[in-house]
Design an enzyme around this catalytic site. Structure first.
Site, PDB file in Angstrom:
ATOM      1  CB  CYS A 137      -0.950   0.006   1.196  1.00 47.93           C
ATOM      2  SG  CYS A 137      -2.114  -1.364   1.165  1.00 47.93           S
ATOM      3  CB  CYS A 457      -0.069   0.585   7.844  1.00 41.89           C
ATOM      4  SG  CYS A 457      -1.790   0.527   7.267  1.00 41.89           S
TER       5      CYS A 457
END
Length: 473
Positions: A137, A457
Site C-alpha cells: 500500500c 501502513c
C-alpha cells in the site's frame, strides 16, 4: 503480544465522544476553506548542500469502486489517463521529463512494467526511462521517494511519479499442477507424448488459483489482523463506525465544496466521462451497526462499513528540483522533505507503520508533533487508525515495543484527514501515496499551515512517513 496489549492498552483514552467532537471541530473550520489562509512562518526544513525537491502538481483520475466504470480496462489505461491529466494540467513538455516511476501491487502479466507502457501510451518520449516498483500500500510512496532520490543525487531534474491499481480484473492462474502440465506439453515432441500428458490431467487440475489475500509470512488476512489489533487496543465497534462515518462525511463535504482539486476527469472508452469518486457514501451509525463482522465471525468489530473498499484508480505527480521548476516558470505547491520507511512484526504489528514512522521522521527533521499543521494518514480500516492513535499516545507502548523513552502523542483530530481518507475516497493500493501527499499540500495552502505529515501502513508490517512543507506563497 496481543494479550499483553489487550491488558495494558484497553483502557487508554479513546471514547466514542471524541468522534462527534472531532467531526464538529472539523466542520467548524469550514469557513477557512473558502479562501487560502495565510501560512504560519516557521523555519524551513531545507538542508545545506541538499537539493530542494518540489511538487509542481499532482493529479488522479476518480477513484472508483471495483467492478464499476473501469471494469473493462487494463491498469495501463488508468495510469495513462492519470499521466495525460498531469500533462494537460501542467503543460510540461513530454521530452523534459527525465524519468518515470510508478507503483502497483497486483501486476497485470501483460504489462509487468506498467510505468513504461503507460508512459508510451500517454505520448512520452520512447527515450524516457520508466520502471515500476511494488511495496504493497506504499508503492506510490516508494515511487515518489525514488524520484526524490534521483533528483537529490543530481541524476535527474524532472521526474513523474505515480501509482495504479485495477481490482476489477486481477490475474487468476491455473493451478500449479495444470501449469506444470501445460509447460511440459509445450515441450512434447510427438503426438504420443502429448496424449500421454493429457491423459494425466485430473479434475482438480482445473481449480483456479486466486491472488493471495493473506500475508504470505503469516497466512492471515489484513482484515483479520485489523480486527485483532482493534481488540488488543480496546477499540470498540461503535468507535470504528463513528470514525468511518466521519471519513465519509468529511469527504462528501470536501467533494461538494470543490476541495478535491487533484481529481481530473477521465473519458472512459465507450462510456461516459467520470468526474468524481463514487465510493463516498455517508450513512448513519444505525445503518452501519446492522452489518455483520467481515473477518472474525461472529464477534469481530471490523465490517465492510468501517473498512476501505476494493478500488480502481491511478495517480501521477510532477516532481522537480526547485531550480528547474523556477527556471521553467512553475510555482511549486510544496517541498518534499524528510521521509522514512519502517518495518516491524507482520503478525501482531502489521498495521502499526504510522506509529513507528512518525516519531522517526519528526526527529529526523527536528520537529515535534505540535509543529505539524496537517496530517494525512492512510485509512486501511477505522480500527487500524484508532489503534495507531492509541499506540502513539501510549508511553507504555513506546517504552516496551519501540524502545523510546516516551510517546510521540496522537495527532489532534481537527488537523487529521479533514477532507476524508481511504475509507471514503477509496484505496487503489498502488496509487494512494500520491493522493496523500498532494492532499496535504492543498490543505496546507487552504488552511494556512506550513508542515504536513503523511503516513501509511502496508502489508508485510511495513510503513512510511514523509514531511511536506508548503512552498512560500
Amino acid at each position: 503480544m496481543s494479550s499483553m496489549l489487550s491488558s495494558a492498552l484497553r483502557n487508554l483514552p479513546v471514547s466514542s465522544a471524541w468522534a462527534a467532537g472531532a467531526l464538529a471541530r472539523s466542520f467548524s473550520c469550514s469557513s477557512q476553506f473558502q479562501t487560502a489562509a495565510q501560512p504560519k512562518t516557521k523555519k524551513t526544513l531545507g538542508k545545506t548542500g541538499v537539493k530542494n525537491v518540489v511538487v509542481v502538481e499532482g493529479v488522479r483520475i476518480p477513484f472508483l469502486q471495483s467492478g464499476t466504470s473501469y471494469a473493462d480496462l487494463m491498469p495501463h489505461d488508468l495510469a495513462r489517463a492519470a499521466l495525460q491529466g498531469l500533462l494537460t494540467r501542467t503543460n510540461v513538455p513530454r521530452d523534459v521529463v527525465d524519468y518515470i516511476v510508478y507503483g502497483t501491487v497486483i501486476q497485470e502479466v501483460k504489462t509487468s512494467n506498467v510505468a513504461r507502457e503507460a508512459a508510451l501510451g500517454a505520448g512520452f518520449s520512447d527515450k524516457t526511462p520508466a520502471h515500476t516498483v511494488t511495496m504493497a500500500c506504499i508503492s506510490s510512496n516508494q515511487a515518489m521517494t525514488t524520484g526524490v532520490g534521483l533528483i537529490a543525487a543530481g541524476q535527474c531534474d524532472v521526474v513523474v511519479a505515480g501509482g495504479v491499481e485495477l481490482m476489477s480484473d486481477v490475474p487468476i492462474r491455473h493451478s500449479r499442477k495444470m501449469r506444470k502440465t501445460m509447460l511440459t506439453l509445450n515441450r512434447a515432441k510427438s503426438l504420443g507424448q502429448k496424449l500421454s500428458l493429457i491423459s494425466k490431467i485430473r479434475p482438480d487440475y482445473f481449480t483456479p488459483e486466486l491472488p493471495a489475500v493473506a500475508e504470505f509470512s503469516t497466512s492471515e488476512t489484513m482484515g483479520h489482523s485489523a480486527d485483532r489489533l482493534a481488540a488488543a487496543f480496546g477499540v470498540s465497534r461503535l468507535e470504528q463506525d463513528e470514525y468511518a462515518l466521519r471519513s465519509h462525511t468529511l469527504a462528501k463535504k470536501a467533494q461538494d465544496e470543490g476541495l478535491l482539486q487533484d481529481v481530473v476527469p477521465f473519458k472512459v472508452p465507450g462510456k461516459d466521462t467520470v468526474t468524481k469518486d463514487n465510493g463516498i457514501r455517508p450513512s448513519s451509525i444505525e445503518q452501519m451497526g446492522k452489518l455483520k463482522p467481515a473477518f472474525v465471525k461472529p464477534y469481530g468489530t471490523v465490517t465492510a462499513a468501517n473498512s476501505s473498499f476494493l478500488t480502481d484508480g491511478a495517480s501521477a505527480m510532477l516532481i522537480m528540483s526547485e531550480e528547474k521548476a523556477l527556471a521553467m516558470g512553475y510555482k511549486p505547491k510544496a517541498y518534499l522533505r524528510d521521509f522514512v520507511y519502517v518495518s516491524q512484526d507482520p503478525k501482531d504489528q502489521l498495521l502499526l507503520g504510522p506509529t513507528y514512522a512518525t516519531p522517526k521522521v519528526l526527529e529526523k527533521a527536528g520537529l515535534s508533533l505540535s509543529d505539524i499543521d496537517v496530517f494525512e494518514f492512510h485509512e486501511a480500516f477505522a480500527g487500524q487508525i484508532l489503534a495507531n492513535l492509541k499506540a502513539m499516545d501510549s508511553d507504555w507502548f513506546a517504552q516496551n515495543y519501540m524502545g523510546r523513552k516516551s510517546k510521540v502523542g496522537a495527532p489532534p483530530l481537527d488537523k487529521f484527514n479533514n477532507w476524508g481518507g481511504s475509507l471514503s475516497l477509496g484505496h487503489p493500493f498502488g496509487a494512494t501515496g500520491c493522493r496523500l501527499v498532494i492532499t496535504a499540500a492543498h490543505r496546507l495552502k487552504k488552511e494556512g499551515g506550513q508542515y504536513g505529515l503523511v503516513a501509511a501502513c502496508a502489508a508485510g508490517g511495513q510503513g512510511h512517513a514523509m514531511l511536506v512543507e508548503l512552498y512560500p506563497q
